[in-house]
Design a protein around this motif. Structure first.
Motif, PDB file in Angstrom:
ATOM      1  N   PRO B 384       0.816  -1.204   0.000  1.00 51.90           N
ATOM      2  CA  PRO B 384       0.000   0.000   0.000  1.00 51.90           C
ATOM      3  C   PRO B 384       0.860   1.269   0.000  1.00 51.90           C
ATOM      4  CG  PRO B 384      -0.673  -1.535   1.705  1.00 51.90           C
ATOM      5  CD  PRO B 384       0.619  -2.030   1.162  1.00 51.90           C
ATOM      6  N   VAL B 385       0.470   2.207  -0.821  1.00 50.97           N
ATOM      7  CA  VAL B 385       1.168   3.487  -0.915  1.00 50.97           C
ATOM      8  C   VAL B 385       0.154   4.577  -0.613  1.00 50.97           C
ATOM      9  CG1 VAL B 385       2.465   5.034  -2.414  1.00 50.97           C
ATOM     10  CG2 VAL B 385       2.717   2.587  -2.670  1.00 50.97           C
ATOM     11  N   SER B 386       0.525   5.527   0.213  1.00 51.80           N
ATOM     12  CA  SER B 386      -0.402   6.615   0.522  1.00 51.80           C
ATOM     13  C   SER B 386       0.323   7.947   0.420  1.00 51.80           C
ATOM     14  CB  SER B 386      -0.990   6.430   1.924  1.00 51.80           C
ATOM     15  OG  SER B 386       0.044   6.346   2.870  1.00 51.80           O
ATOM     16  N   PHE B 387      -0.455   9.000   0.270  1.00 51.01           N
ATOM     17  CA  PHE B 387       0.097  10.345   0.119  1.00 51.01           C
ATOM     18  C   PHE B 387      -0.540  11.254   1.170  1.00 51.01           C
ATOM     19  CE2 PHE B 387       0.461   8.189  -3.858  1.00 51.01           C
ATOM     20  CZ  PHE B 387       1.745   8.512  -4.293  1.00 51.01           C
ATOM     21  N   HIS B 388       0.264  12.086   1.768  1.00 50.87           N
ATOM     22  CA  HIS B 388      -0.228  12.895   2.887  1.00 50.87           C
ATOM     23  C   HIS B 388       0.337  14.309   2.820  1.00 50.87           C
ATOM     24  CE1 HIS B 388      -1.418   9.107   4.935  1.00 50.87           C
ATOM     25  NE2 HIS B 388      -0.385   8.650   4.259  1.00 50.87           N
ATOM     26  N   ALA B 389      -0.430  15.224   3.393  1.00 48.87           N
ATOM     27  CA  ALA B 389       0.088  16.572   3.654  1.00 48.87           C
ATOM     28  C   ALA B 389       0.237  16.661   5.167  1.00 48.87           C
ATOM     29  CB  ALA B 389      -0.877  17.622   3.143  1.00 48.87           C
ATOM     30  N   VAL B 390       1.459  16.903   5.621  1.00 55.39           N
ATOM     31  CA  VAL B 390       1.760  16.729   7.044  1.00 55.39           C
ATOM     32  C   VAL B 390       2.529  17.934   7.589  1.00 55.39           C
ATOM     33  CG1 VAL B 390       3.228  15.394   8.603  1.00 55.39           C
ATOM     34  CG2 VAL B 390       1.805  14.204   6.956  1.00 55.39           C
ATOM     35  N   ALA B 391       2.190  18.312   8.813  1.00 54.49           N
ATOM     36  CA  ALA B 391       3.064  19.204   9.587  1.00 54.49           C
ATOM     37  C   ALA B 391       3.286  18.471  10.907  1.00 54.49           C
ATOM     38  CB  ALA B 391       2.421  20.553   9.811  1.00 54.49           C
ATOM     39  N   SER B 392       4.480  17.961  11.107  1.00 51.23           N
ATOM     40  CA  SER B 392       4.736  17.170  12.317  1.00 51.23           C
ATOM     41  C   SER B 392       4.534  18.007  13.563  1.00 51.23           C
ATOM     42  CB  SER B 392       6.161  16.617  12.284  1.00 51.23           C
ATOM     43  OG  SER B 392       6.337  15.813  11.157  1.00 51.23           O
ATOM     44  N   ILE B 393       4.854  19.276  13.457  1.00 46.95           N
ATOM     45  CA  ILE B 393       4.591  20.209  14.563  1.00 46.95           C
ATOM     46  C   ILE B 393       3.880  21.414  13.963  1.00 46.95           C
ATOM     47  CG2 ILE B 393       5.636  21.695  16.300  1.00 46.95           C
ATOM     48  CD1 ILE B 393       7.864  19.663  16.587  1.00 46.95           C
ATOM     49  N   LEU B 394       2.708  21.679  14.445  1.00 48.99           N
ATOM     50  CA  LEU B 394       1.867  22.731  13.863  1.00 48.99           C
ATOM     51  C   LEU B 394       2.324  24.093  14.382  1.00 48.99           C
ATOM     52  CD1 LEU B 394      -0.672  23.179  12.139  1.00 48.99           C
ATOM     53  CD2 LEU B 394      -2.028  22.875  14.189  1.00 48.99           C
ATOM     54  N   SER B 395       2.843  24.915  13.485  1.00 46.43           N
ATOM     55  CA  SER B 395       3.404  26.191  13.935  1.00 46.43           C
ATOM     56  C   SER B 395       2.585  27.392  13.464  1.00 46.43           C
ATOM     57  CB  SER B 395       4.841  26.332  13.428  1.00 46.43           C
ATOM     58  OG  SER B 395       4.861  26.352  12.021  1.00 46.43           O
ATOM     59  N   THR B 396       1.468  27.162  12.818  1.00 45.97           N
ATOM     60  CA  THR B 396       0.654  28.289  12.336  1.00 45.97           C
ATOM     61  C   THR B 396      -0.819  28.046  12.662  1.00 45.97           C
ATOM     62  OG1 THR B 396       0.155  27.279  10.208  1.00 45.97           O
ATOM     63  CG2 THR B 396       2.190  28.551  10.331  1.00 45.97           C
TER      64      THR B 396
END
Lengths: 218, 479
Positions: B384-396
């Motif tokens: 399985p392959v997946s695609f994500h939009a990630v911010a490991s630490i949310l700074s905004t």
């Protein structure tokens, strides 16, 4: 990127592909939508440049604080599974069969003679008492083991909550009346302020210090 | 003698017991956190560990830091609010005594300081492991010993990843490809000094001083290309981030014009080829075969937004670098390059710094990532392959402003260092690799916002964006 006017196209507002308010708050409570085809291609409007902007008047200028306070994962028993129902039904059948058989047997004994009936009752009552006592002792031992296991888990983390760990430790000590060390350790545990036992002269990892007279739990 | 026998017997019993326990109750997953330099790998590992540890603080003390993971951990048939099966999470020794342990405490201290800062970039291999204790489902399962999921994570300088394609290349082939690349686009300006000095070398007799000088010029060019132009396809990776043995002579090489496939002994080409092969052997032995070939899951982080804003050359360079890396990794198969024996079962591609994009454009960022790595997807097998939009630490935080009478979505953050609150408009985020008409000559460097503040951050987890969905995609089948 190309120079462009400030008013750019708003492609994604209409097609609704954004993941919603949860993402906007930084709390991605929903999984990303399935991998479908990409949204429609941009129209012919010139691309919009990235820009760092000053805050408009009236907008809060303080540091970013998300008010991060995730909810506690409160323990709660899950509802019974189908296997629970099956096991419960089988246990009821077995127990019912035993009780009804024993009752019929006692009744038969009384039908033959009153003395025989009472002797049967006495034998059955003694056996039942022994079984109940054994079950009670086994349950109590299992609960004690669970308490020790919970205490071990509570003491695994130096930064874990102190109060539950203290309560579990005191319960455990109370079950060891035959050990003089347990009685001696009780006041120390009751007064403990932290779980961690700091090394001599080392600061507490939380940044604070362990108050004199308030020794750690372990 | 008897005492030694007794100790030996006890040790054998203990080892057998531990082995049996591990066999029955423990699963080990090795997660490769991969990505080009500055893609956010260290921040990801920090946030992952902090959030897992906060979630697994024990019965009654755990926090809901990763909601998607919490849902997956609810026992089958349980109601939505039922407690997850996660009974505990703790850091455990990673297993390799000669590799430094990932310094979570130091990274958290930097993030939670009164003037917070981001964890420093990784200069060497570090390793960490976290053990999740999971209850079992079902009537019988609840009375069995809990299951342990051991997650081993390796953090390393992203630059090193680009040495992976070198392993199967000869010095002559690498020199040809690299010099061709150096003569194109912005690289031609950056490496002008190196390219000018190259013909002055005597190919028959190596001048060691000149070789070191050329090596330094090549290295300087790589650094400028990375820092000032945002280029990523820069080899060898250890020229940018040397790690241990930075001064070893095998590091002193560079691409050579007209390098033959089989150089004569004692020539300059022979010297450089020998060093090139020694460099590859060192990377293979110390990094790739020892660590990289043993992973079960892979997260591949890409700073898509940074590449997009750095201009066409940087964007295409990132695309080429990703394709080159992925061509060396065979998923769901039995090889990493040639003689390796890894098997990567699940792959998640993640566009990092998604918090620099308002919510309305994050899906576009995810689709752009998908299109960007399309050439790299070819070797991905059945896994399985997946695609994500990630911010490991949310700074905004998302904000809406009025622009010419129209509502306009932006993000608000505090600039690192100055402490000034600013709005950031990422501009157009195309949903696919943009055409040539999209690009201009101006480049934009992403602003660096300071990490979020808050008393609960650190031991209480770290606010993130999409991290839970990413972890679910990678680990969901083992939870």
């Amino acid at each position: 990127m190309t120079g462009a006017g400030a008013a750019g196209p708003r492609l994604l507002e209409e097609d609704g592909t954004a993941t919603g308010d949860d993402l906007a708050r930084g709390m991605a409570r929903v999984a990303l939508p399935p991998q479908t085809s990409p949204p429609a291609e941009p129209d012919a409007s010139p691309p919009q440049e990235p820009a760092l902007l000053d805050l408009p008047e009236g907008m809060e200028a303080g540091p970013i604080d998300h008010g991060w306070a995730p909810a506690a994962l409160t323990p709660r028993r899950p509802p019974p599974s189908p296997l629970n129902w099956i096991a419960g039904g089988l246990a009821l059948l077995l127990l019912g069969w035993l009780v009804l058989s024993a009752t019929a047997f006692v009744q038969d004994s009384f039908d033959r003679s009153a003395t025989g009936g009472w002797i049967t009752v006495a034998v059955f009552a003694t056996a039942l008492a022994a079984v109940l006592r054994g079950a009670w002792l086994e349950t109590a031992a299992y609960r004690r083991l669970q308490g020790v296991d919970a205490l071990r888990a509570a003491l695994t983390r130096d930064d874990g909550p102190v109060e539950p760990a203290r309560r579990l430790a005191l319960d455990w000590l109370d079950r060891l009346p035959h050990l003089s060390e347990a009685a001696a350790a009780r006041p120390t545990v009751a007064a403990a302020a932290t779980i961690l036992r700091p090394t001599r002269g080392a600061p507490h990892p939380s940044g604070g210090a362990v108050a004199p007279g308030h020794p750690p739990l372990r | 003698m008897l005492q030694r026998l007794g100790t030996g017997f006890l040790n054998a019993v203990q080892d057998t017991s531990a082995w049996t326990d591990s066999l029955l109750h423990e699963t080990t997953l090795r997660l490769a956190v991969t990505g080009l330099s500055r893609a956010g790998k260290t921040v990801f590992v920090t946030s992952l560990l902090a959030n897992l540890l906060a979630m697994g603080r024990g019965p009654g003390a755990g926090l809901d830091t990763l909601p998607a993971l919490r849902v997956a951990l609810i026992p089958q048939g349980g109601a939505g609010e039922a407690v997850p099966r996660l009974r505990g999470a703790r850091l455990v020794p990673p297993g390799h005594e000669d590799i430094p342990t990932f310094d979570l405490a130091r990274h958290l201290a930097a993030l939670t300081a009164p003037s917070p800062s981001w964890p420093p970039r990784t200069n060497d291999l570090t390793e960490t492991a976290v053990e999740l204790t999971l209850g079992r489902d079902g009537l019988l399962g609840r009375h069995r010993a809990p299951r342990r999921l051991r997650l081993e994570i390796l953090d390393y300088p992203g630059e090193w990843l680009l040495d992976l394609p070198l392993l199967d290349q000869s010095f002559a082939a690498w020199s040809r490809e690299t010099l061709a690349r150096l003569r194109q686009g912005v690289r031609a300006e950056v490496f002008v000094s190196f390219l000018a000095q190259l013909p002055s070398l005597d190919p028959a007799t190596p001048d060691h001083e000149a070789v070191r000088r050329l090596h330094q010029a090549y290295r300087d060019g790589l650094r400028v290309a990375q820092e000032e132009h945002g280029l990523r396809l820069l080899q060898p990776g250890r020229f940018l981030c040397p790690g241990p043995r930075a001064d070893a002579p095998f590091m002193w090489f560079f691409p050579l014009e007209g390098a033959p496939d089989h150089p004569r002994s004692g020539t300059l080409a022979d010297l450089l080829q020998g060093r090139f092969e020694a460099y590859k052997a060192d990377m293979r032995a110390r990094f790739f075969e020892r660590h990289f070939a043993r992973f079960d899951r892979q997260a591949l982080f890409v700073d898509v937004l940074g590449a997009l804003h750095a201009g066409r050359e940087s964007f295409h360079d990132t695309q080429e670098a990703l394709a080159l890396i992925a061509s060396c990794l065979i998923y769901g198969g039995w090889s990493l390059g040639r003689a390796r024996h890894g098997r990567i079962e699940r792959v998640a591609f993640a566009a990092t710094k998604a918090d620099h994009v308002p919510a309305i454009k994050r899906e576009a960022l995810r689709f752009l990532l998908r299109d960007l790595v399309e050439p790299a997807r070819e070797p991905v097998g059945k896994g399985p392959v997946s695609f994500h939009a990630v911010a490991s630490i949310l700074s905004t935080q998302d904000a809406t402003i009025d622009q010419n009478g129209l509502a306009h979505d932006v993000v608000r953050g505090t600039l690192l260092g100055s402490g000034t609150a600013k709005l950031f408009d990422p501009g157009t985020v195309p949903v696919a690799c943009p055409p040539d008409s999209f690009w201009g000559k101006t480049h934009f460097r992403l602003p660096v916002f300071e990490p979020p503040r808050g008393e609960a951050i650190g031991a209480g987890g770290i606010p993130s964006l999409g991290l839970d969905a990413l972890l679910l995609a990678l680990l969901g089948d083992e939870l």
